[in-house]
Design an enzyme around this catalytic site. Structure first.
Site, PDB file in Angstrom:
ATOM      1  N   ASP A  34       0.856  -1.191   0.000  1.00 44.08           N
ATOM      2  CA  ASP A  34       0.000   0.000   0.000  1.00 44.08           C
ATOM      3  C   ASP A  34       0.889   1.236   0.000  1.00 44.08           C
ATOM      4  O   ASP A  34       1.788   1.361   0.838  1.00 44.08           O
ATOM      5  CB  ASP A  34      -0.894   0.021   1.249  1.00 44.08           C
ATOM      6  CG  ASP A  34      -2.040  -0.973   1.147  1.00 44.08           C
ATOM      7  OD1 ASP A  34      -2.236  -1.548   0.061  1.00 44.08           O
ATOM      8  OD2 ASP A  34      -2.733  -1.183   2.158  1.00 44.08           O
ATOM      9  N   ASP A 128     -11.370  14.437   2.069  1.00 42.53           N
ATOM     10  CA  ASP A 128     -11.960  13.281   2.757  1.00 42.53           C
ATOM     11  C   ASP A 128     -12.079  12.071   1.853  1.00 42.53           C
ATOM     12  O   ASP A 128     -12.541  11.019   2.281  1.00 42.53           O
ATOM     13  CB  ASP A 128     -13.364  13.633   3.276  1.00 42.53           C
ATOM     14  CG  ASP A 128     -13.291  14.566   4.478  1.00 42.53           C
ATOM     15  OD1 ASP A 128     -12.193  14.658   5.059  1.00 42.53           O
ATOM     16  OD2 ASP A 128     -14.302  15.188   4.810  1.00 42.53           O
ATOM     17  N   ASN A 129     -11.698  12.213   0.582  1.00 48.96           N
ATOM     18  CA  ASN A 129     -11.887  11.099  -0.357  1.00 48.96           C
ATOM     19  C   ASN A 129     -10.602  10.335  -0.611  1.00 48.96           C
ATOM     20  O   ASN A 129      -9.520  10.915  -0.632  1.00 48.96           O
ATOM     21  CB  ASN A 129     -12.414  11.635  -1.700  1.00 48.96           C
ATOM     22  CG  ASN A 129     -13.749  12.309  -1.520  1.00 48.96           C
ATOM     23  OD1 ASN A 129     -14.643  11.768  -0.890  1.00 48.96           O
ATOM     24  ND2 ASN A 129     -13.873  13.526  -2.055  1.00 48.96           N
ATOM     25  N   GLN A 287     -19.425   9.771  13.979  1.00 49.67           N
ATOM     26  CA  GLN A 287     -19.205   9.946  12.532  1.00 49.67           C
ATOM     27  C   GLN A 287     -18.021  10.868  12.240  1.00 49.67           C
ATOM     28  O   GLN A 287     -17.291  10.659  11.277  1.00 49.67           O
ATOM     29  CB  GLN A 287     -20.456  10.527  11.856  1.00 49.67           C
ATOM     30  CG  GLN A 287     -21.593   9.529  11.660  1.00 49.67           C
ATOM     31  CD  GLN A 287     -21.196   8.301  10.827  1.00 49.67           C
ATOM     32  OE1 GLN A 287     -21.151   7.191  11.332  1.00 49.67           O
ATOM     33  NE2 GLN A 287     -20.887   8.503   9.562  1.00 49.67           N
ATOM     34  N   ASP A 298     -11.527  -6.140   6.451  1.00 46.66           N
ATOM     35  CA  ASP A 298     -10.292  -6.911   6.721  1.00 46.66           C
ATOM     36  C   ASP A 298      -9.983  -6.891   8.212  1.00 46.66           C
ATOM     37  O   ASP A 298      -9.571  -7.900   8.792  1.00 46.66           O
ATOM     38  CB  ASP A 298      -9.102  -6.296   5.965  1.00 46.66           C
ATOM     39  CG  ASP A 298      -9.232  -6.427   4.450  1.00 46.66           C
ATOM     40  OD1 ASP A 298     -10.017  -7.275   3.990  1.00 46.66           O
ATOM     41  OD2 ASP A 298      -8.543  -5.669   3.731  1.00 46.66           O
TER      42      ASP A 298
END
Length: 343
Positions: A34, A128-129, A287, A298
């Site tokens: 990653d 935030d994406n 949230q 995972d």
């Protein structure tokens, strides 16, 4: 095989925290490095520049490896309670991946080849994406004959008591999965599998259903469960009913009744056993604290497996799964603090 059946079925003493042996948990799957970076919007079109242009973080990734890494983190001691097999390249990213897995105290034994580079998953974060760009590359090249079948490697398979493989690996080496799964059933150990993604149930139905009779615990989320049900002709969209019907599918080892565990994001986790279907509420998360839900599934499996290797009750396995997922969603990528706070 006959001897095993005739052994007295005395209840095994529970393994306590410090009594686990190394390599008790075995995972096999697609290892990915990653590569995480915070990027600007116009960059998303040309992600090869990632490593050159941005300050990147590296983590050992790929679905099965993530779960095994989380399980090892939850187990703590001994190091190397978890083993991992998969294929990487003989390159810089492969070297980084080996180092990262070692830092996570997972006993990774990679099949290394030079035809394809190490698989990667670029996580580009804009505000935030997150945009994920996976490139399996070497992960697709796992070779059963050249790795799993080698005596020194197969000994690690035999050492394990619990096995976990994500459904994604059905696209790479169904024959390697079947070898591990049939060994697990023949020796009355626990073989666990994840549905992983809707496309596995749709386009890899045949290899999936060849492995299913060996599956003692099946994981999945609500979308994967719904697709599996459609492909199997269950004629229901009720997740509890899907879990019940999946639990009742044919099984090789009758000594262990299959268990189904379906997560549903922030909705209840559903568990089906031979006798009942139960719903378990997840932990409440604020949230505003949730950063990244990508690794939640995972992580849930990793938490679950960390208690399963101790033979703890299924309710504890689910509680640990919920805990691990609640930690991971508050961080970027499938990462975690130094020590868990699970009691």
């Amino acid at each position: 095989m006959k001897m095993a059946a005739e052994e007295p079925q005395a209840k095994k003493p529970k393994l306590e925290q410090n009594q686990l042996s190394e390599n008790v948990l075995f995972g096999m799957g697609n290892p990915l490095l990653d590569i995480c970076a915070v990027v600007d919007k116009d960059f998303l079109d040309k992600f090869e520049e990632l490593v050159k242009k941005f300050n990147v973080e590296y983590h050992a990734g790929g679905s099965t490896q993530n779960s095994v890494k989380v399980a090892q983190w939850m187990i703590g001691s001994p190091y190397k309670a978890a083993t991992f097999f998969g294929c990487i390249g003989t390159d810089k990213f492969g070297a980084i991946l080996k180092k990262k897995t070692e830092e996570a105290h997972v006993d990774a034994h990679y099949y290394e080849q030079s035809d394809e580079p190490t698989g990667t998953c670029a996580a580009c974060i804009t505000g935030d994406n997150r945009s994920l760009v996976a490139h399996l590359a070497a992960a697709n090249c796992y070779n059963k004959e050249k790795h799993l079948d080698l005596e020194k490697n197969w000994k690690l398979v035999e050492k394990a008591k619990v096995y976990y493989i994500a459904g994604f690996f059905l696209t790479v080496s169904p024959e390697a999965i079947l070898k591990v799964a049939s060994h697990s059933s023949a020796t009355n150990k626990i073989f666990t599998l994840n549905l992983s993604a809707p496309f596995i149930s749709q386009f890899y139905k045949e290899p999936l259903m060849k492995v299913m009779p060996y599956v003692d615990i099946l994981f999945g989320n609500e979308m994967e469960a719904a697709t599996f049900a459609r492909e199997q002709g269950f004629e229901t969209e009720d997740i509890k009913e899907i879990a019940r019907k999946t639990q009742a599918l044919p099984k090789v080892n009758p000594k262990r009744q299959r268990i189904i565990v379906f997560t549903q994001g922030k909705e209840d986790t559903i568990m089906a056993t031979e006798n009942e279907v139960t719903a378990f509420p997840v932990l409440d998360s604020d949230q505003s604290e949730i950063i990244d839900t990508n690794g939640a599934g995972d992580a849930f499996v990793g938490g679950f497996l960390s208690q399963l290797v101790y033979d703890r009750p299924l309710t504890e396995c689910i509680r640990a799964g919920h805990y691990a997922a609640s930690v991971i969603i508050k961080r970027s990528g499938c990462t975690f603090p130094e020590k868990p706070d699970f009691h």
